[in-house]
Design a protein around this motif. Structure first.
Motif, short mmCIF file in Angstrom:
data_model
loop_
_atom_site.label_atom_id
_atom_site.label_comp_id
_atom_site.label_asym_id
_atom_site.label_seq_id
_atom_site.Cartn_x
_atom_site.Cartn_y
_atom_site.Cartn_z
N LYS A 473 -7.35 0.24 -9.22
CA LYS A 473 -6.82 -1.11 -9.02
C LYS A 473 -6.89 -1.45 -7.53
O LYS A 473 -6.46 -0.67 -6.69
CB LYS A 473 -5.37 -1.19 -9.49
N LEU A 474 -7.47 -2.63 -7.23
CA LEU A 474 -7.58 -3.10 -5.86
C LEU A 474 -6.60 -4.24 -5.62
O LEU A 474 -6.51 -5.17 -6.44
CB LEU A 474 -9.00 -3.59 -5.57
N GLU A 475 -5.86 -4.18 -4.53
CA GLU A 475 -5.01 -5.29 -4.12
C GLU A 475 -5.90 -6.48 -3.75
O GLU A 475 -7.04 -6.29 -3.30
CB GLU A 475 -4.16 -4.86 -2.93
N ASP A 476 -5.42 -7.68 -3.91
CA ASP A 476 -6.19 -8.87 -3.57
C ASP A 476 -6.15 -9.07 -2.05
O ASP A 476 -5.08 -9.30 -1.47
CB ASP A 476 -5.61 -10.09 -4.29
N PHE A 477 -7.29 -8.93 -1.41
CA PHE A 477 -7.34 -9.09 0.05
C PHE A 477 -8.73 -9.51 0.48
O PHE A 477 -9.69 -9.48 -0.31
CB PHE A 477 -6.92 -7.80 0.76
N ASP A 478 -8.85 -9.89 1.73
CA ASP A 478 -10.13 -10.31 2.31
C ASP A 478 -10.94 -9.08 2.67
O ASP A 478 -10.51 -8.26 3.49
CB ASP A 478 -9.87 -11.18 3.55
N PHE A 479 -12.12 -8.95 2.09
CA PHE A 479 -12.97 -7.78 2.32
C PHE A 479 -13.76 -7.85 3.62
O PHE A 479 -14.38 -6.86 4.01
CB PHE A 479 -13.95 -7.62 1.15
N ALA A 480 -13.80 -9.01 4.26
CA ALA A 480 -14.71 -9.20 5.40
C ALA A 480 -14.56 -8.14 6.48
O ALA A 480 -15.57 -7.59 6.96
CB ALA A 480 -14.52 -10.60 5.98
#
Length: 580
Positions: A473-480
């Protein structure tokens, strides 16, 4: 031979060649342990040979070093004993002549016949002096093993000379006699018996195809009353691709004994066990979970593969490529793409392992077994990983010609245009310069050659897809910011970063991977790679590419001459470092 019947294709060819005077000795090889259809029943091969080919023969006998001489019926044993009585009497062997006067072979005499030095000269005399004799030699390779002449015993050399004489001796043909040699692997039989003998016919008995399996399954189910649970007879026939009828009968008999319906899961499980026992590490059957939608980036590559998948599914065989090569450095996802493509097409995917072994003749035997199996599994996708290492190449020396023979077997197999649209060959390598040009050319396995470059095109998509596949499970965040840190990483390295991020989450007792976990992994993970080696492999991949639309910068911006110069320069540098 017997009156014309609806015989298998291989048996029809044997009949035609015998009746046409082309051959009087037939070497049957391949699927010889299987059942063969005759009239409304299925018979083991020796019984099939008797029923299908020996009508009108006065004497039908079998020979092997395990059982000695046996006969189709007791009357033929008496006929043979009469021959022996006359022969032994003329030779002054009065005790042996007396031993056969009652019309049967005593156990003591049978023990003598188990010795080929005693038996083969007598069988030759029989073929030369009696009419209408059919002789079936079982396990022929035990009489004439495939070894260099210098390593053969004098007895083995005599055996080879006698067996070869049967195919060359006009008296055998003139007396309307014929001989069958049965051997599972043709490469086990001495090469002097396989070549240069005009009246010897080599006939391969194939594994049953889909239609033959289906007919057999329907017959067996009707007779045994076994029920199928979650599959139809047609699906059962598809699932058993690569199995012979003997194994399929065993599956049905197991269900009959248990009283339970036969399920698809049980068939798959037993097939996997049978393949593991029969072939060891020579093949592996994959059942991919994900299609091309789960491949990140590579849109031109996926577009091309989807077109090939459409052609194969539509049945337009003449539009299908013979082979596809995936070329690029390690870690670029070659094997994963092959599996995803197979899922897209919906065909079985069989990976061929390393067929090489240290024992004399074992490598060729393995190759023959694998090729026979693959032919029986069509339609199928066949995958050769690291093809440069396992299958030999033309001109290699130092291994008694094994590499050249393997190269010849597999290139001939890949070039069989009768399999176009039924068998798609896919191969992968990071060193295409070590793969023989004959394999890589069009109409063999090089119709399409796809370059794969080291750096992942879309690192975020690679990370997200791998997390989904692995259940993270990945937290919702900016991957940039993470993508900036992993710029230039390969798909395999990105998967390693994801693994490390998962470990950081476990240390924090976190059920999800947060931005901090992934960023920490991106910073701390240190790839182990040789940049020059990767650049060399990428240059080779670009040079192999068959469609310029698949290239990416900087390779798409370079001329072929520039790519060749880059590859030469990198090769020189790597060679000077002792890495090539």
């Amino acid at each position: 031979m017997s009156a014309a019947l609806n015989l298998p294709k291989w048996a029809q060819q044997v009949r035609h060649r015998y009746e046409g005077g082309v051959a009087s000795v037939f070497c049957l090889h391949g699927n010889i342990r299987d059942l063969q259809p005759f009239s409304n029943q299925y018979l083991p091969l020796p019984q099939f040979v008797v029923r299908a080919f020996t009508g009108g023969k006065q004497l039908v006998l079998f020979y092997s070093i395990r059982t000695g001489v046996t006969f189709a019926d007791p009357a033929m044993e008496r006929e043979f004993c009469q021959f022996l009585s006359v022969h032994f009497s003329l030779a002054g062997e009065t005790s042996l002549a007396a031993a056969v006067r009652n019309g049967t072979l005593s156990p003591q005499l049978q023990d003598l016949f188990k010795n080929p030095s005693f038996a083969l000269p007598l069988l030759q005399k029989l073929l030369e002096t009696r009419d209408k004799v059919a002789l079936i030699i079982e396990d022929a390779e035990t009489l004439a093993p495939n070894q260099e002449l210098a390593f053969l015993s004098m007895d083995d050399r005599r055996n080879i000379a006698i067996l070869r004489n049967w195919a060359e001796n006009p008296r055998v043909r003139q007396r309307d006699n014929f001989v069958f040699w049965l051997t599972e692997n043709l490469s086990d039989l001495n090469s002097r018996l396989r070549t240069g003998t005009p009246h010897l016919d080599l006939t391969e008995i194939p594994y049953p195809n889909y239609e033959e399996r289906l007919e057999f399954i329907q017959s067996e189910l009707a007779e045994t009353k076994v029920k199928l649970h979650d599959l139809t007879p047609e699906q059962f026939a598809h699932l058993t691709a690569g199995l012979n009828l003997t194994y399929i009968r065993a599956l049905i008999m197991e269900a009959r004994k248990s009283g339970e319906p036969l399920t698809a899961q049980h068939v798959r499980q037993r097939k996997e066990e049978i393949f593991r026992e029969e072939y060891g590490g020579l093949i592996k059957v994959h059942e991919p979970e994900y299609g091309l939608d789960m491949v990140a980036g590579l849109e031109p590559v996926k577009r091309m593969l989807r077109l090939v998948a459409f052609i194969l599914r539509s049945g337009n065989r003449q539009d299908a490529p013979m082979g596809i090569g995936l070329v690029g450095p390690p870690g670029t996802g070659k094997t994963y793409i092959v599996k995803a493509f197979a899922k897209e097409v919906g065909l079985p995917l069989v990976e061929v392992g390393n067929v090489r072994e240290m024992w004399v003749g074992a490598s060729e035997r393995n190759a023959d077994k694998v090729i026979a199996l693959l032919k029986s599994m069509v339609p199928v996708i066949v995958f050769y990983d690291e093809i440069d290492q396992a299958y030999g190449r033309r001109g290699e020396i130092g291994d008694s010609g094994v590499s050249q023979r393997l190269w010849a077997k597999f290139t001939t197999f890949m070039a069989d245009t009768s399999l176009r649209g039924l068998m798609l060959t896919i191969w992968a390598t990071n060193r295409p310069d070590l793969v023989d040009e004959a394999i890589k050319r069009p109409d063999r396995a090089g119709d399409i050659k796809i370059p794969l470059f080291f750096a992942a095109e879309d690192p975020e998509a690679v990370l997200r897809i791998n997390a989904k596949k692995r259940g993270f499970k990945l937290e919702d965040f900016d991957f940039a910011p993470v993508v900036e840190k992993v710029k230039g990483f390969s798909p395999a390295e990105l998967n390693a970063v994801l693994t490390q991020a998962r470990w950081f989450a476990l240390e924090d007792n976190s059920p999800v991977i947060t931005f901090d976990h992934l960023m920490k992994a991106a910073v701390t993970y240190t790839p182990s790679r040789n940049e020059q080696m990767i650049a060399y492999m990428e240059a080779l991949a670009a040079l192999e590419c068959t469609d310029q639309r698949l290239l990416v910068p900087p390779h798409s911006e370079m001329s072929r001459e520039e790519l060749m110069k880059r590859a030469r320069d990198l090769r020189f540098e790597l060679t000077s470092q002792g890495l090539l």
